[in-house]
Write a protein that holds these residues in place. Structure first.
Motif, PDB file in Angstrom:
ATOM      1  N   LYS A 162       0.917  -1.263  -0.042  1.00 38.27           N
ATOM      2  CA  LYS A 162       0.030  -0.088   0.029  1.00 38.27           C
ATOM      3  C   LYS A 162       0.790   1.260   0.056  1.00 38.27           C
ATOM      4  CE  LYS A 162      -3.856   2.137   2.146  1.00 38.27           C
ATOM      5  NZ  LYS A 162      -4.457   2.494   3.263  1.00 38.27           N
ATOM      6  N   TYR A 166       0.740   0.436  -4.042  1.00 41.21           N
ATOM      7  CA  TYR A 166       0.184  -1.036  -4.458  1.00 41.21           C
ATOM      8  C   TYR A 166       1.150  -1.636  -5.715  1.00 41.21           C
ATOM      9  CZ  TYR A 166      -3.655   0.399  -1.802  1.00 41.21           C
ATOM     10  OH  TYR A 166      -4.548   0.839  -0.712  1.00 41.21           O
ATOM     11  N   THR A 191      -5.943  -3.808  -9.981  1.00 40.30           N
ATOM     12  CA  THR A 191      -5.818  -2.280  -9.308  1.00 40.30           C
ATOM     13  C   THR A 191      -5.245  -1.281 -10.553  1.00 40.30           C
ATOM     14  OG1 THR A 191      -3.432  -2.955  -8.748  1.00 40.30           O
ATOM     15  CG2 THR A 191      -4.983  -3.358  -7.022  1.00 40.30           C
ATOM     16  N   THR A 193      -2.149  -0.526 -10.853  1.00 42.26           N
ATOM     17  CA  THR A 193      -1.194   0.156 -10.344  1.00 42.26           C
ATOM     18  C   THR A 193       0.213  -0.546 -10.863  1.00 42.26           C
ATOM     19  OG1 THR A 193      -1.318  -1.526  -8.448  1.00 42.26           O
ATOM     20  CG2 THR A 193      -2.554   0.624  -8.181  1.00 42.26           C
ATOM     21  N   TYR A 320     -11.208   5.650  -4.379  1.00 45.59           N
ATOM     22  CA  TYR A 320     -10.668   4.811  -5.399  1.00 45.59           C
ATOM     23  C   TYR A 320      -9.266   4.582  -5.518  1.00 45.59           C
ATOM     24  CZ  TYR A 320      -9.236   8.994  -7.910  1.00 45.59           C
ATOM     25  OH  TYR A 320      -8.601   9.998  -8.166  1.00 45.59           O
ATOM     26  N   VAL A 321      -8.751   3.588  -6.125  1.00 43.05           N
ATOM     27  CA  VAL A 321      -7.196   3.562  -6.083  1.00 43.05           C
ATOM     28  C   VAL A 321      -6.915   4.252  -7.501  1.00 43.05           C
ATOM     29  CG1 VAL A 321      -5.209   1.893  -6.067  1.00 43.05           C
ATOM     30  CG2 VAL A 321      -6.963   1.790  -4.452  1.00 43.05           C
ATOM     31  N   SER A 323      -5.371   4.802 -10.979  1.00 44.90           N
ATOM     32  CA  SER A 323      -4.823   3.643 -11.686  1.00 44.90           C
ATOM     33  C   SER A 323      -4.363   4.183 -12.979  1.00 44.90           C
ATOM     34  CB  SER A 323      -6.006   2.663 -12.008  1.00 44.90           C
ATOM     35  OG  SER A 323      -5.828   2.172 -13.274  1.00 44.90           O
ATOM     36  N   MET A 329      -9.957   0.145  -9.065  1.00 45.35           N
ATOM     37  CA  MET A 329     -10.772  -0.353  -7.830  1.00 45.35           C
ATOM     38  C   MET A 329     -11.556   1.104  -7.312  1.00 45.35           C
ATOM     39  SD  MET A 329     -10.506  -3.547  -7.948  1.00 45.35           S
ATOM     40  CE  MET A 329     -10.249  -4.779  -6.598  1.00 45.35           C
ATOM     41  N   TRP A 357      -9.900  -7.669  -0.645  1.00 51.11           N
ATOM     42  CA  TRP A 357     -10.338  -6.230  -0.633  1.00 51.11           C
ATOM     43  C   TRP A 357     -11.751  -6.274  -0.824  1.00 51.11           C
ATOM     44  CZ3 TRP A 357      -7.279  -2.143  -4.023  1.00 51.11           C
ATOM     45  CH2 TRP A 357      -5.851  -2.414  -3.792  1.00 51.11           C
ATOM     46  N   HIS A 360     -14.141  -3.415  -2.220  1.00 50.76           N
ATOM     47  CA  HIS A 360     -13.759  -2.601  -3.227  1.00 50.76           C
ATOM     48  C   HIS A 360     -14.574  -3.438  -4.609  1.00 50.76           C
ATOM     49  CE1 HIS A 360     -10.377  -1.042  -1.027  1.00 50.76           C
ATOM     50  NE2 HIS A 360     -10.279  -0.284  -2.071  1.00 50.76           N
ATOM     51  N   ARG A 362     -14.280  -3.684  -9.108  1.00 49.90           N
ATOM     52  CA  ARG A 362     -13.234  -3.429 -10.126  1.00 49.90           C
ATOM     53  C   ARG A 362     -14.250  -2.962 -11.171  1.00 49.90           C
ATOM     54  NH1 ARG A 362     -10.371  -7.498 -14.084  1.00 49.90           N
ATOM     55  NH2 ARG A 362     -12.395  -7.234 -14.935  1.00 49.90           N
TER      56      ARG A 362
END
Ligand SMILES: Cc1ncc(COP(=O)(O)O)c(C=O)c1O
Length: 383
Positions: A162, A166, A191, A193, A320-321, A323, A329, A357, A360, A362
């Motif tokens: 993290k 990620y 993710t 990432t 959100y993450v 990307s 996600m 997760w 979350h 996708r």
């Protein structure tokens, strides 16, 4: 089957720690070819799962490319149809030659497949065993783990870091005892990432002897990450996967490649014949590769739509993450199945949930119009 599954090969499998039972499974699959691999047909197999949806539904569930093949690829494909009665399997060699030249690789370091799922599964069968684990990020793309599970190879899941955006935790992955295959997907699915190039280089240079690194570059074109083909040119213990299913929009046409040393490609090849590939897909793949502007243009289109969607999520204070890929996600902070079901009511089909997760979901980046529909539906469902 007899010809490939000879005594030497049998000894190799026994040396890799296969019991009679799991060895029997390998033998059965080799008899039926890659299509006989049971995990190929599992409806739950990662992206490849299909759902019944109305024709006007927004399909942002499978990391597909709504743009489809580019006009030049469509034209090349259509132009090949009249030749469909011929065994023109040299078309795959043409794709191999273009790719090899573009990647700075000898031709024998490139093998063309109908997509990248086949070489992914075959690498797991080739390099893992009940005593040689498959190592994968968590959350990560599950297909390899399913193949490993089938032959009773242990799957070691290593959480993404993290505090490193990620990225893959390459140090922990390298420390897995007696690993057969370490799988790096960059950018990662689900993710989107990135793992820094220095980390991947570190892994390649510090992995245990005998461990193979598989770098899945399915989404690399969409990000600005560097391709890792130079490590294949340097004959490292690396298999790179490429696909035409993502940026080139050819998921249904089926074309992909594995880049690796010939002895590693040979180990994959014993699980299927790959020289007979559909000439329509090969024509489309070759035409796509020849276009210099296609990848940067599509990268920008996807990136712009992704950024618009992130702006919306931020405005609405959704979590959100970030990307760099065509999926991301979103933390819905509630039972995600309710959100997935609610969106379906609005004819918006999003992707799945990873157990590690649990809140979350996708979401794939669709067209501009599709993402506006997603925004409207998401606001309604989350209200
Ligand atoms: C990371 C990754 N690798 C491989 C694949 C397999 O794709 P294909 O067999 O269409 O090349 C997918 C499909 O979504 C994927 O997400």
């Amino acid at each position: 089957m007899q010809s490939v599954f000879n005594r030497d090969l049998k000894r190799e499998f026994v040396n890799r720690g296969f019991s009679r039972r799991s060895f029997g499974r390998i033998a059965a699959m080799m008899g039926g070819g890659v299509a006989a691999m049971p995990f190929f047909n599992e409806p739950a197999l990662a992206q490849l799962s299909r759902v019944e949806a109305p024709p006007d539904a927004v399909m942002i569930n499978s990391n597909e490319n709504p743009m489809g093949p580019c006009p030049e690829a469509r034209e090349a494909c259509a132009g090949m149809i009249p030749m469909g009665g011929r065994y023109l399997f040299g078309e795959a060699d043409k794709v191999r030659n273009i790719l090899a030249e573009q990647e700075g690789l000898p031709r024998d370091h490139v093998q063309i497949f109908p997509g990248s799922s086949a070489p992914l599964h075959q690498a797991v069968l080739a390099f893992t065993s009940p005593t040689k684990p498959f190592v994968v990020a968590d959350p990560g793309y599950e297909a390899g783990g399913r193949a490993a599970g089938y032959i009773h190879a242990k799957v070691v899941s290593v959480p993404l870091l993290k505090d490193k955006g990620y990225a893959h935790d390459v140090k922990t992955m390298a420390a897995v005892e007696n690993a057969g295959l370490i799988y790096i997907c960059n950018p990662n699915n689900p993710t989107g990432t990135l793992t820094p190039k220095e980390d991947i280089d570190w892994l390649i240079n510090n992995k245990p002897k005998g461990t193979i690194i598989m770098i899945d570059e399915a989404y690399t074109h969409i990000s600005h990450a560097e391709f890792m083909s130079p490590v294949v040119a340097a004959d490292k213990d690396v298999v790179i996967l490429r696909t035409f299913s993502k940026i080139y929009g050819m998921a249904g046409l089926r074309a992909g490649a594995a880049l690796a040393r010939p002895d590693l490609l040979q180990k994959l090849s014993i699980f299927s014949h790959t020289s007979m590939l559909p000439i329509t897909a090969m024509a489309a793949a070759g035409a796509s590769l020849k276009l210099k502007d296609l990848v940067p243009m599509r990268r920008k289109t996807i990136g712009d739509i992704r950024q618009d969607t992130f702006n919306y999520l931020e405005r609405k204070r959704f979590s959100y993450v970030p990307s760099v890929s065509n999926c991301f996600m979103v933390d819905v902070k509630r039972n995600p199945q309710d959100v997935i079901a609610g969106l379906r009511q609005e004819k918006v089909y999003i992707g799945r949930v990873w157990p590690s997760w649990p809140t979350h979901v996708r979401v794939t980046v669709g067209t501009k119009d599709e993402m506006l529909k997603f925004q409207a539906a998401f606001s309604k469902v989350m209200a």
